[in-house]
Scaffold this active site. Sequence first.
Site, PDB file in Angstrom:
ATOM      1  N   GLY A   1       0.835  -1.189   0.000  1.00  0.00           N
ATOM      2  CA  GLY A   1       0.000   0.000   0.000  1.00  0.00           C
ATOM      3  C   GLY A   1       0.871   1.242   0.000  1.00  0.00           C
ATOM      4  O   GLY A   1       2.040   1.183   0.400  1.00  0.00           O
TER       5      GLY A   1
ATOM      6  N   GLN B 114       3.193  10.128   1.027  1.00  0.00           N
ATOM      7  CA  GLN B 114       4.487   9.431   1.053  1.00  0.00           C
ATOM      8  C   GLN B 114       5.349   9.759  -0.165  1.00  0.00           C
ATOM      9  O   GLN B 114       6.564   9.575  -0.121  1.00  0.00           O
ATOM     10  CB  GLN B 114       4.282   7.906   1.121  1.00  0.00           C
ATOM     11  CG  GLN B 114       3.709   7.434   2.444  1.00  0.00           C
ATOM     12  CD  GLN B 114       3.599   5.919   2.461  1.00  0.00           C
ATOM     13  OE1 GLN B 114       2.631   5.362   1.971  1.00  0.00           O
ATOM     14  NE2 GLN B 114       4.601   5.255   3.011  1.00  0.00           N
TER      15      GLN B 114
ATOM     16  N   CYS C  48       6.273   0.003   7.059  1.00  0.00           N
ATOM     17  CA  CYS C  48       5.860   1.178   6.293  1.00  0.00           C
ATOM     18  C   CYS C  48       7.036   1.621   5.440  1.00  0.00           C
ATOM     19  O   CYS C  48       8.166   1.657   5.925  1.00  0.00           O
ATOM     20  CB  CYS C  48       5.451   2.303   7.251  1.00  0.00           C
ATOM     21  SG  CYS C  48       4.973   3.827   6.403  1.00  0.00           S
ATOM     22  N   LEU C  49       6.741   1.968   4.195  1.00  0.00           N
ATOM     23  CA  LEU C  49       7.818   2.381   3.289  1.00  0.00           C
ATOM     24  C   LEU C  49       8.459   3.698   3.715  1.00  0.00           C
ATOM     25  O   LEU C  49       9.528   4.040   3.233  1.00  0.00           O
ATOM     26  CB  LEU C  49       7.283   2.490   1.852  1.00  0.00           C
ATOM     27  CG  LEU C  49       6.720   1.180   1.257  1.00  0.00           C
ATOM     28  CD1 LEU C  49       6.134   1.443  -0.119  1.00  0.00           C
ATOM     29  CD2 LEU C  49       7.795   0.106   1.203  1.00  0.00           C
TER      30      LEU C  49
ATOM     31  N   HIS D 110      -4.125   1.678   7.598  1.00  0.00           N
ATOM     32  CA  HIS D 110      -2.760   2.224   7.667  1.00  0.00           C
ATOM     33  C   HIS D 110      -2.599   3.365   6.660  1.00  0.00           C
ATOM     34  O   HIS D 110      -2.038   4.415   6.995  1.00  0.00           O
ATOM     35  CB  HIS D 110      -1.768   1.071   7.384  1.00  0.00           C
ATOM     36  CG  HIS D 110      -0.331   1.464   7.280  1.00  0.00           C
ATOM     37  ND1 HIS D 110       0.642   0.968   8.131  1.00  0.00           N
ATOM     38  CD2 HIS D 110       0.323   2.283   6.420  1.00  0.00           C
ATOM     39  CE1 HIS D 110       1.814   1.480   7.785  1.00  0.00           C
ATOM     40  NE2 HIS D 110       1.652   2.280   6.749  1.00  0.00           N
ATOM     41  N   GLU D 111      -3.110   3.158   5.436  1.00  0.00           N
ATOM     42  CA  GLU D 111      -2.942   4.192   4.396  1.00  0.00           C
ATOM     43  C   GLU D 111      -3.806   5.420   4.704  1.00  0.00           C
ATOM     44  O   GLU D 111      -3.376   6.549   4.488  1.00  0.00           O
ATOM     45  CB  GLU D 111      -3.269   3.630   3.014  1.00  0.00           C
ATOM     46  CG  GLU D 111      -2.444   2.416   2.579  1.00  0.00           C
ATOM     47  CD  GLU D 111      -0.942   2.559   2.774  1.00  0.00           C
ATOM     48  OE1 GLU D 111      -0.429   3.701   2.741  1.00  0.00           O
ATOM     49  OE2 GLU D 111      -0.276   1.525   2.979  1.00  0.00           O
TER      50      GLU D 111
ATOM     51  N   HIS E 133      -2.089   7.664   6.969  1.00  0.00           N
ATOM     52  CA  HIS E 133      -1.116   8.551   6.319  1.00  0.00           C
ATOM     53  C   HIS E 133      -1.769   9.862   5.884  1.00  0.00           C
ATOM     54  O   HIS E 133      -1.137  10.914   5.916  1.00  0.00           O
ATOM     55  CB  HIS E 133      -0.510   7.875   5.085  1.00  0.00           C
ATOM     56  CG  HIS E 133       0.647   6.960   5.383  1.00  0.00           C
ATOM     57  ND1 HIS E 133       1.811   7.398   5.980  1.00  0.00           N
ATOM     58  CD2 HIS E 133       0.832   5.633   5.151  1.00  0.00           C
ATOM     59  CE1 HIS E 133       2.659   6.377   6.095  1.00  0.00           C
ATOM     60  NE2 HIS E 133       2.085   5.283   5.615  1.00  0.00           N
TER      61      HIS E 133
HETATM   62 CO    CO Z   1       2.898   3.443   5.585  1.00  0.00          CO
END
Ligand code: CO
Length: 157
Positions: A45, A50, A90-91, A134-135, A138
């Site tokens: 995701g 991000q 998480c990226l 989670h997204e 963000h």
């Molecule tokens: Co993330």
Amino acid sequence: MILKILQDGDPILRLIAPEVVEFPVELAELARDMTETMHAAKGIGIAAPQVGRSLRVIVTGLDGPKAPAIVMVNPYITRAQDWQRSLEGCLSVPKERWGQAVSRRKRIVVHYRNLAGEPKTLKAHTLHAACIQHEIDHLNGILFTDYVHPLRQPPPG
Ligand code: CO
């Protein structure tokens, strides 16, 4: 085009992202670039902040680059049932801090617009439900590491 993924500490990740009100071709381009960036980083995701765009756009792709990703514009959850706890990454967070357990709702109903601006509804459960939550976090300036109490963590380094 693969975009640079912002890392924890960048102030853009902490903004409340504004809603998308127009659906120009650039929005589809952003979604395509986000999808490519997510797959290149082997993520499931990604959220627009991000990649440095403070907008309410998320992409999920649990089945990798061979399956179509789901793009959600202005997503919001209207129903949530049961709880689950799973280890997240998480990226935008260094891998050393991945694997912390986060509690999320297990079954959700999410409403969003697609890239044509059409309203959509999706039921999601388990991993996909956690990923969407989670997204959406963000979009509200929240990282999964915010849920972990610092005094419960081993010291860094
Ligand atoms: Co993330």
